[in-house]
Design a protein around this motif. Structure first.
Motif, PDB file in Angstrom:
ATOM      1  N   ILE A 373       0.861  -1.187   0.000  1.00 36.49           N
ATOM      2  CA  ILE A 373       0.000   0.000   0.000  1.00 36.49           C
ATOM      3  C   ILE A 373       0.894   1.232   0.000  1.00 36.49           C
ATOM      4  CG2 ILE A 373      -1.698   1.334   1.298  1.00 36.49           C
ATOM      5  CD1 ILE A 373      -2.848  -1.292   2.302  1.00 36.49           C
ATOM      6  N   ASP A 393      -7.289   1.633  -1.511  1.00 33.99           N
ATOM      7  CA  ASP A 393      -6.584   0.954  -0.414  1.00 33.99           C
ATOM      8  C   ASP A 393      -7.051   1.413   0.967  1.00 33.99           C
ATOM      9  OD1 ASP A 393      -4.925  -0.504  -2.146  1.00 33.99           O
ATOM     10  OD2 ASP A 393      -3.529   1.184  -2.324  1.00 33.99           O
ATOM     11  N   LYS A 396      -8.506  -1.319   3.551  1.00 34.23           N
ATOM     12  CA  LYS A 396      -7.481  -2.274   3.954  1.00 34.23           C
ATOM     13  C   LYS A 396      -6.433  -1.600   4.841  1.00 34.23           C
ATOM     14  CE  LYS A 396      -4.264  -5.728   2.137  1.00 34.23           C
ATOM     15  NZ  LYS A 396      -3.709  -6.357   0.915  1.00 34.23           N
TER      16      LYS A 396
END
Length: 406
Positions: A373, A393, A396
């Protein structure tokens, strides 16, 4: 009848005259019908003098256990003197040190800068009620604790403030009063700017940031123990009056001092402005923020480099902001171009422990790196870290970083 915790710093009891004035202020509150628990630091310069003596005589050969016992002598002396003076004014008093059965502050076995066993200390603090109910004024050592095996421990700088706030919480006090050598919290250092004014009130968050950046009124570590339901204030010892107004410490508001991780629910857009040596032009940042402010566009973050400024705004305002700033760019000699980036997510982590946690940024960013990420931008203050990642992202990343605070 109210219960007051009055903490006197070292300068407030720096000599016999000051100690008597402090004791009289406590007795005056007692005569009003209030209960008072007194917390005292070591008499002015005592701790520093003890450290200097150890350095000059024993130096590095002193053990932590020995050092804690030596340093404790400052507070051990203070409580005995203060308690004696209170009794000389006609009110019963009892000093409480780590050897007392009623000693309230229990810690782990790390004798220097020990960690407080909060639940055990909260329970043990209730023993002071027995003394208070007998009409006795307890005088408690600040800065000190007692370890699992009865050993003396120390809490580090600001330890007396910690003692006061913890007792305030544990005893459900009506007010915690920090008595020091200033009238309260000032708008700035009065030794540097004569027009500095005393603040009537200040939030815990503001006070913590001021203390972190060098203000000597209150140690930032102590503020985590400040109960939001209990009044607190900082006053000067000069007046000899605990009812003096001083500066009220407000909060913390609900959730402010807790460890939290938040994912902003809406996407954020990035506007990047570039120009050769743009930060050498005074007032340029002001121009950018003023244009957006006049159009009710909120800025969630801003970062500046030598030749660029990056602004983070809500996506719903991005097109308007983009056009407004473009007009500014083409009218400016210092600016050359701007771009509107893709959607990103904003995560905010808040914890009062950040300031005293080495490597916290690494703890937060490593899980993101291990999961591929990318961090678009990161910024931090004394108690918060803000991270921008790509919008896809966001969820997450939130799940990964929230575990850091657990």
């Amino acid at each position: 009848m109210e219960l007051i915790i009055a903490k006197f710093g070292g300068t407030s009891i720096g000599n016999g005259k000051k100690i008597r004035k402090a004791a009289q202020s406590v007795v005056n509150e007692y005569m009003k019908g209030n209960k008072v628990v007194v917390v005292v630091s070591a008499i002015n310069k005592t701790t520093d003098n003890l450290i200097k003596i150890v350095e000059d005589s024993v130096d590095s050969n002193v053990t932590d256990k020995q050092m804690a016992e030596i340093l404790s002598m400052g507070e051990m002396t203070s409580v005995r003197v203060m308690s004696s003076v209170i009794e000389s004014l006609g009110v019963k008093s009892e000093y409480i040190d780590p050897y007392s059965d009623e000693w309230p502050l229990l810690t782990d076995n790390k004798v220097i800068e020990a960690r407080i066993d909060f639940k055990a200390s909260e329970l043990m603090s209730k023993e002071l009620n027995r003394i208070l109910d007998q009409g006795i004024i307890p005088v408690v050592c600040g800065f000190l604790g007692k370890g699992p095996d009865g050993e003396i421990t120390t809490l580090g700088r600001g330890g007396s403030d910690i003692t006061a706030f913890l007792l305030g919480h544990s005893l459900n006090a009506d007010e915690v009063i920090i008595v020091t050598d200033v009238d309260g919290v000032m708008s700035t250092d009065p030794n540097k700017i004569q027009k500095a004014k005393k603040l009537d009130k200040i939030s815990v968050e503001e006070m913590r940031d001021l203390a972190t950046h060098g203000a000597q009124v209150l140690h930032p570590h102590a503020l985590r123990y400040k109960d939001p339901l209990i009044n607190a204030k900082i006053i000067s010892h000069e007046y000899g009056d605990l009812s003096n107004t001083g500066t009220t410490i407000v909060g913390p508001y609900e959730g402010e001092m807790m460890k939290t991780t938040m994912l902003y629910p809406e996407p954020i857009s990035v506007v990047a402005i570039v120009g050769d040596g743009m930060l050498k032009k005074p007032g340029l940042l002001s121009k950018i923020t003023t244009i957006l402010a006049k159009n009710d566009i909120n800025i969630f973050g801003i970062s500046a480099g030598q030749n660029s400024v990056t602004i983070f705004i809500n996506k719903k305002n991005s097109d308007e902001a983009y056009h407004l700033l473009h007009d500014m760019v083409i009218d400016s000699e210092e600016l050359s171009s701007l771009s509107l980036g893709k959607e990103i997510a904003m995560l905010t982590l808040v914890s009062p422990d950040f300031i005293e946690t080495p490597g916290i940024i690494s703890d937060i960013t490593v899980p993101l790196r291990e999961n591929n990420i990318n961090i678009v931008e990161i910024s931090s203050s004394q108690t918060a870290v803000v991270i921008f990642v790509e919008w896809a992202d966001g969820e997450k990343a939130f799940e990964l970083v929230k575990d850091v605070l657990e």
